[in-house]
Motif scaffolding. Sequence first.
Motif, short mmCIF file in Angstrom:
data_model
loop_
_atom_site.label_atom_id
_atom_site.label_comp_id
_atom_site.label_asym_id
_atom_site.label_seq_id
_atom_site.Cartn_x
_atom_site.Cartn_y
_atom_site.Cartn_z
N ALA A 99 40.07 27.18 40.85
CA ALA A 99 38.64 27.27 40.58
C ALA A 99 38.19 28.69 40.89
O ALA A 99 38.51 29.23 41.94
N GLN A 100 37.49 29.29 39.96
CA GLN A 100 37.02 30.66 40.13
C GLN A 100 35.50 30.68 40.22
O GLN A 100 34.83 29.79 39.69
N THR A 142 39.80 35.62 25.09
CA THR A 142 40.74 36.21 26.03
C THR A 142 40.89 35.30 27.24
O THR A 142 39.94 35.10 28.00
N PRO A 143 42.08 34.74 27.45
CA PRO A 143 42.27 33.88 28.63
C PRO A 143 42.25 34.68 29.91
O PRO A 143 42.70 35.84 29.95
N ARG A 144 41.70 34.08 30.95
CA ARG A 144 41.65 34.69 32.28
C ARG A 144 42.35 33.77 33.27
O ARG A 144 42.23 32.55 33.17
N PRO A 145 43.07 34.33 34.24
CA PRO A 145 43.73 33.48 35.25
C PRO A 145 42.74 32.50 35.88
O PRO A 145 41.62 32.86 36.23
N GLY A 146 43.18 31.25 35.99
CA GLY A 146 42.37 30.21 36.61
C GLY A 146 41.46 29.47 35.66
O GLY A 146 40.99 28.39 35.98
N ASP A 147 41.20 30.03 34.47
CA ASP A 147 40.23 29.45 33.53
C ASP A 147 40.93 28.54 32.51
O ASP A 147 40.90 28.79 31.31
N TRP A 148 41.54 27.47 32.99
CA TRP A 148 42.28 26.59 32.10
C TRP A 148 41.45 25.45 31.53
O TRP A 148 41.75 24.93 30.46
N ARG A 149 40.36 25.07 32.22
CA ARG A 149 39.62 23.87 31.80
C ARG A 149 38.96 23.99 30.43
O ARG A 149 38.85 22.98 29.73
N PRO A 150 38.51 25.16 29.98
CA PRO A 150 37.94 25.21 28.63
C PRO A 150 38.93 24.83 27.52
O PRO A 150 38.51 24.52 26.42
#
Length: 749
Positions: free
Chosen positions: A34-35, A52-60
């Motif tokens: 969680a960020q 652009t994927p960002r570390p930690g942002d998997w839920r979208p």
Amino acid sequence: MPIHVRKRRATAAAVAAGTVMLGLLPGSAFGADAQPTSHRTAGNPWTQDGYTPRPGDWRPYVLAPTGHTVTPARVLSATARGGSIQGDPKAVLGKGHRSVRLVSTGDRTQSPLLALDFGKDVGGRISIKVAGASKTPPRLHVCFSESQQYAATDPGDNNGEAAQAPGCDTANIWNGYPGQPYTYDADSHTISLDTAKLPATLTDGQLRGGFRYATIFLDGPGWVDLGAVSVAFDAAPKQASPAAYQGWFLSSDDELNKIWYAGAYTVQLDTWMSDTAKSWPYAAGEGDHADSQVPYADPTKEVIFDGAKRDRIVWQGDLAVQAPVTYLSTNDTDAVDNSLSSLAAQQLPDGYMPGESLVGPHNQDEIRTYGEYVTWFVYNQYQHWLYTGDRGYLDRWWPALTKATAWLESVRAQDPQGLISFGAVNSCGHYGYSDCGHETYVNALYARNLQEMAAMATARHDGSAAGTYATRATAVKDAINEQLWDPAVGAYRLSREIPNAYPQDANAAAALTGVADQRRASSAMDYLRRTSWSTYGALTVAPSTPNASISPFYEPLPSGFEASARLGLADASGAQQTGGLDLIRTFWGYQLAQDPGGTFWEKANLQGQPGISQFTSLAHGWASGPTVSLTNQVLGVTPTGAGFSSYDIVPTPGDLTWAQGKVPTPHGAIGASWRVDGRGFTLSTDAPRGTTGRLAVPTGGAKVRVTLDGRTVWDGTKAVGHARVSGDGRYVYVSGVGAGHHTLATHRR
């Protein structure tokens, strides 16, 4: 011709308009699970080009809904035809308290059509708010389709389906199968109207397993006032929040991320209560329904069907992909247990294991068709033991495993040259074709089964049985390499009987199961790339293949095997591994760019269209192999001991710059995160108590210093200190790593 490797971009534009949005769920623990909101990426990867994927942002990336009610994303079309549509069609989206009136002056061929788009493939029972209707109302129908292409609206669509069930695709094999006329409405659902009880929200009495589009039409003169439409999302019914994944994956590649989550969602969409199977054949005139009990399954638990739309039965071969996807995403092991048990309980007295649920006459007629699927029974039980460590489950089904393996061995014993041919027992059916010869593919699967049986026998402290199985495995491998390897071509033959065909499944299976050594495996993959890669992916066989029982088409099951085999090849350059990612991006990325988007297909033809037209299942779990490969091989987390008592984290970075994720285990989640940059390669891990790991970092063939938690354990050529460290020119491995957080890193000299 060469494969079409596309630019990495957002490929699921077909999901775009108004996908049901998923709220971010609370979370914590490993790797920026969680960020802070300010660090989260704005937008939606499924609708935003260039995301652009960002570390930690998997839920979208998660396609599953947070609850079990979904609503349409938009009105796709509103067509009056011979009637009329009065008011705003958007009333069915539930905005305010408005209603829209459909007026029909004739039968269903003249009725207005109101088509809704749910933004992605869904499944369940549809509900419609009906505000009122004429004194003698017309019949109210809903049609379903997974794609716009096969939602029959023109007279010639789907062999005449438009005249009977406008807006439907074909879910009933016995009516309108490609090439056969569609003779009666076997696909639309009727919503019963009682004018004395209106207004009311009316719910379909039957579920529909897989659809993105729902088309409302009337049959007979009269009018109906419609309001909000919704679907009770009945897939994954035991998962309170289907979006709350226990396992996840994320990387620097947006397209690969979408592929992982589409595979997970496809398998969720195939997961239903065990009393929602389809019993075929339907009687003439019988409407669509999915309300049969899977034999021997616990009726209070889920099972995993092959496809959401159809066949809606449990298959051994499909579970070979669906079960690992489940372990790595939702961890819904009850659904896996129930599915495997239901099939195991069908074992015949001689040890043969039917390939599918024996739900109806059609399935009973196929009881001995699929010899290949006996090998998948053994594989599935082994994988269950490896991922869950459930010794009780293994002991329960060990007698069935030994009987099934004995049956396979009895078939092999009929061949003086020591290979299986299912022609001898009239069980020649495959996942996609039929051949009765002594094949590379099925014998490679059997060789792997024998190794799996040896491992399980060892776990049960039966050294004698383990030794017997291991000896047989070596004998089968040797026979395959002696009889079916063609050194002049550098690839494995289809079979002894058809020696001039070198199919995808034979070569991928030989590489994946360890039948092929590294030299042969690399040569076989080179052969497939030269001869069998085409516009949309890898073909089953080279187009120039003469006299083969298998023709060129795109088959996701063996394509998944090939991608995994390439990722597992030990070439120092990493070219084969990058080729595995290229195959995933091309074949599975192409599917995401088509309708329905977000789920994977049963098969595809040479033109890149669904392989059996309107009948094709477009949410078919056996096509979800990349979800497993991306976690097990790219992220690198795999169990090596029962229930992850021991595990490997050996990343396969290919052309990626970072990846991270979590893997559920019986001990708790294992987390992994790696990044490559100008300073080297850094792997960070978190593991729960009760587990022991082997960690690895790639070296690219260079002499690099390696540190574990800041302490040098490899000086570029040899181990330092007392660490259990080794190198093979491609990786440096550290064994015996205990629980907790660890960092393994390379440092350029």
